[in-house]
Scaffold this motif. Structure first.
Motif, short mmCIF file in Angstrom:
data_model
loop_
_atom_site.label_atom_id
_atom_site.label_comp_id
_atom_site.label_asym_id
_atom_site.label_seq_id
_atom_site.Cartn_x
_atom_site.Cartn_y
_atom_site.Cartn_z
N LEU A 9 0.83 -1.20 0.00
CA LEU A 9 0.00 0.00 0.00
C LEU A 9 0.87 1.26 0.00
CD1 LEU A 9 -2.78 -1.03 2.56
CD2 LEU A 9 -2.86 -1.12 0.06
N ALA A 10 1.98 1.21 0.71
CA ALA A 10 2.88 2.36 0.74
C ALA A 10 3.46 2.65 -0.64
CB ALA A 10 3.99 2.13 1.75
N ALA A 11 3.75 1.58 -1.40
CA ALA A 11 4.29 1.77 -2.75
C ALA A 11 3.25 2.43 -3.66
CB ALA A 11 4.71 0.43 -3.33
N ARG A 12 1.99 2.03 -3.52
CA ARG A 12 0.94 2.66 -4.32
C ARG A 12 0.76 4.12 -3.94
NH1 ARG A 12 -3.82 -2.00 -4.15
NH2 ARG A 12 -2.60 -3.67 -5.16
N ALA A 13 0.85 4.41 -2.66
CA ALA A 13 0.72 5.80 -2.21
C ALA A 13 1.88 6.65 -2.72
CB ALA A 13 0.66 5.85 -0.68
N ASP A 14 3.08 6.08 -2.74
CA ASP A 14 4.24 6.81 -3.26
C ASP A 14 4.06 7.11 -4.75
OD1 ASP A 14 5.51 6.85 -0.84
OD2 ASP A 14 6.70 5.04 -1.22
N TYR A 15 3.50 6.16 -5.48
CA TYR A 15 3.26 6.36 -6.91
C TYR A 15 2.25 7.48 -7.12
CZ TYR A 15 1.72 5.45 -11.68
OH TYR A 15 1.38 5.58 -13.01
#
Length: 211
Positions: free
Chosen positions: A111-117
């Motif tokens: 989820l953190a990776a999607r938020a960073d994107y």
């Protein structure tokens, strides 16, 4: 044969940030270059072009673009801060609730990776809101400075195109920001605990069903 090791998350994030800043900075530097060409005029610009085409100038321009990208990103963030705060209040009533949601999200790598994107796209779009305004003004100035056929039509076309680009980047940034806050609020909600009576009932049922 050993498999290639994945890049550390911090390295990936740093690389992504570098590219974002560079993309924004190149756009702003292009606007400055067009403005400079408009101010210098055709004759002086023709003299500068050969000097600006060598590799040393290209390296300096890349460094300048990165530095300008940082400045533009901060300026765009400050300019759009009131809108961002209004969008955030829809999903988070307090800054504390937002900070807690960010901490919870950091514990989930996917989820953190999607938020960073999503944040990466937000930064690029907000930076190009500023770039679109500058490029529109610079292009209009250059068109008025140089002798061209159908100049009024070209100025109108450049102005309309720039206005559409600015509007498009702004509303894209707004939509991505609003969606990111909404998803963060949804992902940070923990399941509510079952009432005590329901838990006792489940335990009794389980005990009764056990042979």
């Amino acid at each position: 044969m050993t498999a290639a090791q994945p890049e550390p998350p911090s390295l990936v994030a740093a690389t992504s940030m570098f590219i974002e800043v560079l993309v924004v900075g190149i756009g702003f530097l292009s606007g400055i270059a067009v403005l400079a060409a408009a101010a210098a005029g055709p004759h002086n610009t023709a003299k500068v072009v050969p000097v600006a085409s060598n590799s040393l100038a290209a390296g300096a321009a890349l460094a300048a673009a990165y530095a300008l990208g940082i400045v533009v990103d901060r300026a765009a963030d400050s300019a759009l801060a009131p809108v961002r705060r209004r969008l955030r209040v829809v999903s988070f009533t307090t800054d504390r609730a937002y900070a807690q949601a960010r901490l919870m999200l950091a514990k989930e790598p996917a989820l953190a990776a999607r938020a960073d994107y999503a944040r990466s796209r937000m930064r690029i779009c907000r930076g190009w809101v500023v770039n679109s305004i500058l490029l529109t003004l610079a292009t209009d100035a250059a068109l008025l400075r140089y002798r061209l056929e159908s100049r009024p039509l070209l100025v109108i076309l450049a102005t309309v195109t720039g206005a559409l680009a600015t509007t498009g980047f702004y509303f894209t940034w707004r939509a991505i920001t609003k969606t990111a806050y909404r998803k963060l609020a949804e992902q940070s909600v923990r399941p509510a605990p079952l009432p005590a009576q329901a838990l006792q009932g489940n335990q009794i049922s389980h005990t009764t069903a056990t042979p």
